[in-house]
Motif scaffolding. Structure first.
Motif, PDB file in Angstrom:
ATOM      1  N   GLY A  48       0.802  -1.233  -0.015  1.00 58.08           N
ATOM      2  CA  GLY A  48       0.070  -0.036   0.031  1.00 58.08           C
ATOM      3  C   GLY A  48       1.003   1.261  -0.166  1.00 58.08           C
ATOM      4  N   CYS A  49       1.924   1.303   0.444  1.00 58.65           N
ATOM      5  CA  CYS A  49       2.986   2.337   0.534  1.00 58.65           C
ATOM      6  C   CYS A  49       4.232   2.063  -0.145  1.00 58.65           C
ATOM      7  CB  CYS A  49       3.448   2.676   2.143  1.00 58.65           C
ATOM      8  SG  CYS A  49       1.598   3.379   2.896  1.00 58.65           S
ATOM      9  N   HIS A  50       4.961   0.768  -0.332  1.00 53.87           N
ATOM     10  CA  HIS A  50       6.106   0.486  -0.669  1.00 53.87           C
ATOM     11  C   HIS A  50       6.208  -0.516  -1.834  1.00 53.87           C
ATOM     12  CE1 HIS A  50       7.764   1.509   3.551  1.00 53.87           C
ATOM     13  NE2 HIS A  50       6.712   0.733   3.743  1.00 53.87           N
ATOM     14  N   THR A  51       7.327  -0.006  -2.768  1.00 47.99           N
ATOM     15  CA  THR A  51       7.505  -1.054  -3.900  1.00 47.99           C
ATOM     16  C   THR A  51       8.420  -2.044  -3.256  1.00 47.99           C
ATOM     17  OG1 THR A  51       9.370   0.374  -4.503  1.00 47.99           O
ATOM     18  CG2 THR A  51       6.845   0.788  -5.599  1.00 47.99           C
ATOM     19  N   ASP A  55      11.046  -8.291  -5.912  1.00 47.94           N
ATOM     20  CA  ASP A  55      10.172  -9.425  -5.844  1.00 47.94           C
ATOM     21  C   ASP A  55       9.134  -9.265  -6.933  1.00 47.94           C
ATOM     22  OD1 ASP A  55       8.105 -11.268  -5.247  1.00 47.94           O
ATOM     23  OD2 ASP A  55       7.999 -10.864  -3.317  1.00 47.94           O
ATOM     24  N   PRO A  56       9.122 -10.062  -8.033  1.00 50.42           N
ATOM     25  CA  PRO A  56       8.225 -10.066  -9.128  1.00 50.42           C
ATOM     26  C   PRO A  56       6.891  -9.896  -8.796  1.00 50.42           C
ATOM     27  CG  PRO A  56       9.897 -11.795  -9.620  1.00 50.42           C
ATOM     28  CD  PRO A  56      10.088 -11.282  -8.213  1.00 50.42           C
ATOM     29  N   ALA A  57       6.403 -10.652  -7.675  1.00 58.89           N
ATOM     30  CA  ALA A  57       5.057 -10.843  -7.307  1.00 58.89           C
ATOM     31  C   ALA A  57       4.524  -9.474  -6.832  1.00 58.89           C
ATOM     32  CB  ALA A  57       5.079 -12.048  -6.337  1.00 58.89           C
ATOM     33  N   ALA A  58       5.458  -8.374  -6.361  1.00 58.29           N
ATOM     34  CA  ALA A  58       4.997  -7.300  -5.670  1.00 58.29           C
ATOM     35  C   ALA A  58       4.513  -6.257  -6.792  1.00 58.29           C
ATOM     36  CB  ALA A  58       6.273  -6.719  -5.019  1.00 58.29           C
ATOM     37  N   VAL A  59       3.449  -6.447  -7.100  1.00 57.18           N
ATOM     38  CA  VAL A  59       2.971  -5.428  -7.970  1.00 57.18           C
ATOM     39  C   VAL A  59       2.041  -4.358  -7.472  1.00 57.18           C
ATOM     40  CG1 VAL A  59       1.498  -5.055 -10.174  1.00 57.18           C
ATOM     41  CG2 VAL A  59       2.544  -7.341  -9.767  1.00 57.18           C
ATOM     42  N   THR A  60       2.731  -3.075  -7.611  1.00 60.63           N
ATOM     43  CA  THR A  60       2.223  -1.751  -6.822  1.00 60.63           C
ATOM     44  C   THR A  60       2.724  -0.475  -7.659  1.00 60.63           C
ATOM     45  OG1 THR A  60       1.736  -0.800  -4.854  1.00 60.63           O
ATOM     46  CG2 THR A  60       3.968  -1.663  -5.151  1.00 60.63           C
ATOM     47  N   GLN A  61       2.240   0.516  -7.493  1.00 58.93           N
ATOM     48  CA  GLN A  61       2.337   1.774  -8.026  1.00 58.93           C
ATOM     49  C   GLN A  61       2.680   2.685  -6.792  1.00 58.93           C
ATOM     50  OE1 GLN A  61       3.287   2.743 -11.117  1.00 58.93           O
ATOM     51  NE2 GLN A  61       2.965   0.591 -11.283  1.00 58.93           N
ATOM     52  N   ALA A  62       2.985   2.151  -5.800  1.00 58.43           N
ATOM     53  CA  ALA A  62       3.167   2.916  -4.338  1.00 58.43           C
ATOM     54  C   ALA A  62       4.332   3.641  -4.157  1.00 58.43           C
ATOM     55  CB  ALA A  62       2.978   1.911  -3.131  1.00 58.43           C
ATOM     56  N   ASN A  63       4.013   4.718  -3.787  1.00 56.33           N
ATOM     57  CA  ASN A  63       5.374   5.601  -3.558  1.00 56.33           C
ATOM     58  C   ASN A  63       5.298   6.491  -2.345  1.00 56.33           C
ATOM     59  OD1 ASN A  63       3.405   7.645  -4.044  1.00 56.33           O
ATOM     60  ND2 ASN A  63       4.323   8.505  -6.062  1.00 56.33           N
ATOM     61  N   ILE A  64       4.755   6.034  -1.377  1.00 55.57           N
ATOM     62  CA  ILE A  64       4.536   6.652  -0.093  1.00 55.57           C
ATOM     63  C   ILE A  64       5.890   6.528   1.041  1.00 55.57           C
ATOM     64  CG2 ILE A  64       3.398   7.135   2.418  1.00 55.57           C
ATOM     65  CD1 ILE A  64       0.782   6.492   0.600  1.00 55.57           C
ATOM     66  N   GLY A  65       6.176   5.172   0.996  1.00 57.27           N
ATOM     67  CA  GLY A  65       7.191   4.869   1.868  1.00 57.27           C
ATOM     68  C   GLY A  65       8.517   4.647   0.765  1.00 57.27           C
TER      69      GLY A  65
END
Length: 121
Positions: A48-51, A55-65
């Protein structure tokens, strides 16, 4: 936790009735890995906050942390990483990171699993 054999499941149903299987399934389902806990939006929700670029399974555009990368270099002392996850307000009272341990979002065992996962990134 040991896997449940078909014979054990059948004996439980015969002995205690069909209601025992959902209870057994719930207990097995609760054993999550550190990665699963970190990705679960009802638990760690790290994505929710970190990329986590490694880890290829970690799909996110989060950029808070900050990105979860080279964590073992940033936190060579695993205990300090655990403290950060348990309650980030200790190091930074103005952080937006939830105090996962202090607020009982994660159990002690779940925090240990998340620490092991994140430490390996």
């Amino acid at each position: 936790m040991k896997p449940v054999s078909y014979m054990t499941a059948a004996m439980c149903v015969l002995s205690f009735g069909p209601g025992v299987l959902p209870a057994m399934a719930d207990s097995v389902k609760k054993e999550m890995t550190g990665q699963q806990l970190a990705f679960d939006n009802k638990k760690g929700n790290c994505l929710g906050c970190h990329t986590a670029p490694t880890d290829p399974a970690a799909v996110t555009q989060a950029n808070i942390g900050p990105p979860l990368i080279v964590i073992s270099q940033r936190y060579p002392d695993k205990a300090k990483l655990r403290t950060q996850i348990w309650d980030a307000t200790v190091a930074n009272p103005k952080t937006v990171m939830p105090p996962f341990g202090r607020h009982s979002i994660l159990t002690e065992q779940e925090i240990d699993k998340v620490v092991d996962y994140v430490f390996g990134l």
